[in-house]
Design a protein around this motif. Structure first.
Motif, PDB file in Angstrom:
ATOM      1  N   GLN A  62       0.808  -1.219   0.000  1.00 11.93           N
ATOM      2  CA  GLN A  62       0.000   0.000   0.000  1.00 11.93           C
ATOM      3  C   GLN A  62       0.846   1.277   0.000  1.00 11.93           C
ATOM      4  N   ALA A  63       2.148   1.116   0.264  1.00 16.76           N
ATOM      5  CA  ALA A  63       3.021   2.289   0.383  1.00 16.76           C
ATOM      6  C   ALA A  63       3.208   2.984  -0.963  1.00 16.76           C
ATOM      7  N   LYS A  64       3.293   4.301  -0.940  1.00 17.40           N
ATOM      8  CA  LYS A  64       3.557   5.068  -2.158  1.00 17.40           C
ATOM      9  C   LYS A  64       5.023   4.891  -2.554  1.00 17.40           C
ATOM     10  N   LEU A  65       5.279   4.860  -3.842  1.00 14.73           N
ATOM     11  CA  LEU A  65       6.632   4.646  -4.349  1.00 14.73           C
ATOM     12  C   LEU A  65       7.607   5.697  -3.818  1.00 14.73           C
ATOM     13  N   GLY A  66       7.144   6.946  -3.774  1.00 17.19           N
ATOM     14  CA  GLY A  66       8.007   8.022  -3.280  1.00 17.19           C
ATOM     15  C   GLY A  66       8.420   7.818  -1.833  1.00 17.19           C
ATOM     16  N   HIS A  67       7.509   7.248  -1.032  1.00 13.96           N
ATOM     17  CA  HIS A  67       7.827   6.987   0.371  1.00 13.96           C
ATOM     18  C   HIS A  67       8.902   5.916   0.502  1.00 13.96           C
ATOM     19  N   VAL A  68       8.811   4.895  -0.328  1.00 12.88           N
ATOM     20  CA  VAL A  68       9.795   3.811  -0.288  1.00 12.88           C
ATOM     21  C   VAL A  68      11.166   4.306  -0.753  1.00 12.88           C
ATOM     22  N   ILE A  69      11.186   5.092  -1.826  1.00 13.63           N
ATOM     23  CA  ILE A  69      12.441   5.579  -2.392  1.00 13.63           C
ATOM     24  C   ILE A  69      13.176   6.508  -1.422  1.00 13.63           C
ATOM     25  N   THR A  70      12.416   7.343  -0.703  1.00 12.15           N
ATOM     26  CA  THR A  70      13.055   8.312   0.201  1.00 12.15           C
ATOM     27  C   THR A  70      13.414   7.730   1.566  1.00 12.15           C
ATOM     28  N   ALA A  71      12.969   6.509   1.861  1.00  9.01           N
ATOM     29  CA  ALA A  71      13.264   5.907   3.165  1.00  9.01           C
ATOM     30  C   ALA A  71      14.758   5.859   3.474  1.00  9.01           C
ATOM     31  N   PRO A  72      15.628   5.461   2.518  1.00 16.29           N
ATOM     32  CA  PRO A  72      17.070   5.457   2.829  1.00 16.29           C
ATOM     33  C   PRO A  72      17.618   6.840   3.179  1.00 16.29           C
ATOM     34  N   VAL A  73      17.046   7.864   2.569  1.00 18.51           N
ATOM     35  CA  VAL A  73      17.488   9.226   2.880  1.00 18.51           C
ATOM     36  C   VAL A  73      17.152   9.572   4.324  1.00 18.51           C
ATOM     37  N   ILE A  74      15.927   9.218   4.730  1.00 17.73           N
ATOM     38  CA  ILE A  74      15.507   9.468   6.111  1.00 17.73           C
ATOM     39  C   ILE A  74      16.424   8.746   7.090  1.00 17.73           C
ATOM     40  N   TYR A  75      16.655   7.472   6.837  1.00 18.82           N
ATOM     41  CA  TYR A  75      17.445   6.681   7.777  1.00 18.82           C
ATOM     42  C   TYR A  75      18.928   7.017   7.741  1.00 18.82           C
ATOM     43  N   SER A  76      19.400   7.654   6.675  1.00 19.51           N
ATOM     44  CA  SER A  76      20.806   8.079   6.636  1.00 19.51           C
ATOM     45  C   SER A  76      21.101   9.142   7.677  1.00 19.51           C
ATOM     46  N   MET A  77      20.058   9.810   8.156  1.00 23.26           N
ATOM     47  CA  MET A  77      20.228  10.848   9.173  1.00 23.26           C
ATOM     48  C   MET A  77      20.634  10.270  10.526  1.00 23.26           C
ATOM     49  N   ILE A  78      20.594   8.956  10.668  1.00 18.51           N
ATOM     50  CA  ILE A  78      21.010   8.343  11.927  1.00 18.51           C
ATOM     51  C   ILE A  78      22.469   8.667  12.230  1.00 18.51           C
ATOM     52  N   VAL A  79      23.281   8.818  11.179  1.00 15.76           N
ATOM     53  CA  VAL A  79      24.710   9.091  11.383  1.00 15.76           C
ATOM     54  C   VAL A  79      24.934  10.442  12.065  1.00 15.76           C
ATOM     55  N   PRO A  80      24.434  11.571  11.494  1.00 12.52           N
ATOM     56  CA  PRO A  80      24.629  12.846  12.201  1.00 12.52           C
ATOM     57  C   PRO A  80      23.913  12.896  13.547  1.00 12.52           C
ATOM     58  N   LEU A  81      22.794  12.194  13.690  1.00 10.40           N
ATOM     59  CA  LEU A  81      22.087  12.191  14.965  1.00 10.40           C
ATOM     60  C   LEU A  81      22.922  11.541  16.061  1.00 10.40           C
ATOM     61  N   VAL A  82      23.548  10.404  15.736  1.00  8.85           N
ATOM     62  CA  VAL A  82      24.394   9.728  16.720  1.00  8.85           C
ATOM     63  C   VAL A  82      25.602  10.590  17.070  1.00  8.85           C
ATOM     64  N   PHE A  83      26.191  11.239  16.054  1.00  8.58           N
ATOM     65  CA  PHE A  83      27.318  12.124  16.318  1.00  8.58           C
ATOM     66  C   PHE A  83      26.896  13.294  17.206  1.00  8.58           C
ATOM     67  N   LEU A  84      25.735  13.883  16.905  1.00  8.07           N
ATOM     68  CA  LEU A  84      25.229  14.981  17.721  1.00  8.07           C
ATOM     69  C   LEU A  84      25.011  14.523  19.157  1.00  8.07           C
ATOM     70  N   ASP A  85      24.379  13.381  19.323  1.00  9.88           N
ATOM     71  CA  ASP A  85      24.127  12.804  20.640  1.00  9.88           C
ATOM     72  C   ASP A  85      25.428  12.672  21.421  1.00  9.88           C
ATOM     73  N   PHE A  86      26.439  12.115  20.779  1.00  9.66           N
ATOM     74  CA  PHE A  86      27.726  11.887  21.443  1.00  9.66           C
ATOM     75  C   PHE A  86      28.413  13.199  21.813  1.00  9.66           C
ATOM     76  N   PHE A  87      28.476  14.122  20.853  1.00  9.40           N
ATOM     77  CA  PHE A  87      29.262  15.329  21.075  1.00  9.40           C
ATOM     78  C   PHE A  87      28.597  16.328  22.026  1.00  9.40           C
ATOM     79  N   VAL A  88      27.258  16.440  22.015  1.00 10.80           N
ATOM     80  CA  VAL A  88      26.633  17.342  22.986  1.00 10.80           C
ATOM     81  C   VAL A  88      26.752  16.766  24.400  1.00 10.80           C
TER      82      VAL A  88
END
Length: 207
Positions: A62-88
């Motif tokens: 049922q998922a829209k194609l655009g939602h599936v395609i952009t999912a890796p972009v969303i999850y790639s943000m885990i890298v800066p988030l973890v770095f931010l978490d650590f450094f703050v």
């Protein structure tokens, strides 16, 4: 802070308390039982939730194609988030100890519980875990930045600030040179003596 701003600050706090009362009513309506930060449901409610769960295979169909395609972009943000978490975290443990500012309790901002909901499938639970962590890190970092700002630069901006942090209202007025010199030290002392029970220093023993 002038008297009018003080009155508005009190009004905002009262509205926030009323909003929390409404949240409590909502939890009662949906039979949510809280044990500290842990939520639970009766067995019959859980069974009802499971009936409303969409299988992950159906979810993808049922998922829209655009939602599936952009999912890796969303999850790639885990890298800066973890770095931010650590450094703050590293930053506050070094600098706040020097400034005598109470440390921000990280777990206060990590509200990770939606993956326990039985009406969510595995994909939705993963999404909720990720969103909870990401927004928790940003809120945690914002609190650290806010305390830093109060200590070093507690001056309001000339223009309107969208969604200011909760220390901002007591900052000194833009253009008030005399007030700045008189009020800076007091605001620094306030930053060093925060009494909000949601936060903790090494010396405190919060449950």
């Amino acid at each position: 802070m002038n008297e009018k701003i003080k009155e508005l600050s009190v009004l905002i706090q009262q509205l926030q308390e009323r909003m929390e009362e409404e949240f409590q009513k909502s939890r009662a309506y949906y039979h949510v039982k809280l044990h500290g930060k842990i939520a639970s449901f009766a067995e019959d409610i859980i069974a009802l939730h499971k009936q409303n769960r969409i299988k992950w295979s159906t979810f993808f169909k049922q998922a829209k194609l655009g939602h599936v395609i952009t999912a890796p972009v969303i999850y790639s943000m885990i890298v800066p988030l973890v770095f931010l978490d650590f450094f703050v975290t590293l930053y506050q443990h070094i600098c706040f100890r020097v400034y005598n500012i109470p440390l921000v309790k990280r777990t206060t901002f990590m509200d990770i519980d939606r993956h326990h909901l039985a009406y969510l499938n595995a994909v939705e639970k993963l999404n909720c875990l990720y969103c909870s962590y990401g927004n928790g890190v940003l809120a945690y970092a914002r609190e650290i930045a806010a305390r830093t700002e109060q200590f070093w630069c507690p001056v309001k901006h000339a223009t309107r600030v969208r969604d200011p942090h909760h220390y901002y209202m007591k900052f000194l007025s833009y253009g008030d040179a005399q007030g700045y010199q008189q009020g800076l030290e007091q605001l620094r002392k306030d930053a060093q003596n925060l009494e909000d029970p949601a936060f903790v220093t090494e010396e405190r023993n919060d449950p």
